[in-house]
Design a protein around this motif. Sequence first.
Motif, mmCIF file in Angstrom:
data_model
loop_
_atom_site.group_PDB
_atom_site.id
_atom_site.type_symbol
_atom_site.label_atom_id
_atom_site.label_comp_id
_atom_site.label_asym_id
_atom_site.label_seq_id
_atom_site.Cartn_x
_atom_site.Cartn_y
_atom_site.Cartn_z
ATOM 1 N N HIS A 79 75.545 19.606 50.134
ATOM 2 C CA HIS A 79 74.237 19.009 49.860
ATOM 3 C C HIS A 79 74.389 17.564 49.411
ATOM 4 C CE1 HIS A 79 70.053 18.467 48.925
ATOM 5 N NE2 HIS A 79 70.359 18.031 47.730
ATOM 6 N N GLY A 80 73.608 16.697 50.049
ATOM 7 C CA GLY A 80 73.610 15.302 49.646
ATOM 8 C C GLY A 80 72.540 14.518 50.376
ATOM 9 N N HIS A 81 72.451 13.270 49.998
ATOM 10 C CA HIS A 81 71.541 12.310 50.620
ATOM 11 C C HIS A 81 72.381 11.049 50.832
ATOM 12 C CE1 HIS A 81 68.546 15.145 49.115
ATOM 13 N NE2 HIS A 81 69.058 14.977 47.913
ATOM 14 N N ALA A 82 73.114 11.011 51.923
ATOM 15 C CA ALA A 82 74.186 10.029 52.110
ATOM 16 C C ALA A 82 73.709 8.590 51.962
ATOM 17 C CB ALA A 82 74.848 10.231 53.472
ATOM 18 N N ALA A 83 72.566 8.267 52.571
ATOM 19 C CA ALA A 83 72.112 6.871 52.564
ATOM 20 C C ALA A 83 71.776 6.375 51.163
ATOM 21 C CB ALA A 83 70.893 6.717 53.469
#
Length: 452
Positions: A79-83
């Motif tokens: 889980h992540g929000h790369a940008a």
Amino acid sequence: MTAHSSEHPTSLLCPQWLLTMDEQHPDQGLQPLTDQAVVLAGDRILDVLPLDQARLRYPQLHPLPLPEQVLLPGLHNLHGHAAMSLFRGMSDDLPLMEWLQDHIWPAEGRWVNPEFVRCGTQLAIAEMLLNGTTCFSDMYFFPEVIAEVAATSGIRAQVCTPIIQFPNAWSANPDEALDKTLTLHQQYQAHPLVRVAFGPHAPYTVDDTTLNRLADLNASLELRVQMHLHETAHEVSEAAGPEDNGITPIQRMDQLGLLNEHFQAVHVTCISPEDMQLLAERGVTVVHCPQSNLKLASGFCPVQALQNAGVRVVLGTDGAASNNDLDLWSEMQTAALLAKAVHQDAAALPATAALKMVTCDAGKAYSAKPFTGQIRSGFAADLCSLKLDQPDCWPLHHLTSQLVYGRMGDKVQQVWVNGQQRVKDGKLVDIDLLALKDQVRGWRDAIQAHHP
């Protein structure tokens, strides 16, 4: 652990220690082995066998020695929000809702566009590859850009499309988001590295009509569905009011037909024993993000209780705006230490169990038919090695304990994804860090001019 294949062998890896995490051979797979070799055939693992046998069976291969290195499956960050790496450190030490409403959402409204997502995702992928992550799950705007960057960078990805009730940078409404998800899935359904998933943001940002349509669409597609769920006690208490029939968000998702083996529930810091049992019965995966939850004071995921109930729990870092790094080694350490404090039990989440969360357990969460997370014949050649030649690794009484409780992110030496080497001797193979750094500085200067 040996298997024969007609595939053409291409590489012979000879580490000092091998940790296969092979669930077919748990007695060996969870223990470090010596004098072993791993044979690759293109994008797959062909063979795992003793080194002396490998030299005889594959005389045409030139051995690649990995002295003082442990070879293990590549890690999964689920889980992540790369940008959001471009927002790293921008608004720290704030409560969750103030952080979101007064800082993150306004910044996203001003800055998030395809080029922002491209640069931020490139930055995140560089960081993840360097610390041994070979597979990541992302939920953010412009998922078609995320998918393209992941494919170009040669890293495995689960791209969760953002489904939100209100207009946003990617879609005017949730129906458009669902339609665009189907189009993106069609584009990548045969891709070797990229898988598309539904990413409904949270129970409080997506209504039942949208979730019913999502469930209907996914009945035949069987894509993964990832959602922030039971992230805070406030979310659960607000949802359990009379207007919601007094049920929890987990129970609501079950009534909507979403809770099954394809569903990934992120955070889960506040949960009753009854809801735990429901997650176990439905085969749901929980994605634990301990450092982000600690930083935002969101609560503590009861990992040991969930696992005791039969729920699969894996790890994610969340975005760099709330972590502030994407290092799964430190995430493992935090998860293991936090579990002991939360459960008041020093035996809770031992080192081996923590390592399984980012390897073989994560591989099962990523795919209904696991093919990553284990060094095993037929599995994807997604591997990483760490060099244990520094004083903080000595005297190495127990290798797995060292990997989980030690400082390991800077020890990664080699990384392969789908058989292609992406990190060699601690350096990225195909990513120009200097050019990337210049782009990141440009975004930093622009953001700081408006968000000092």
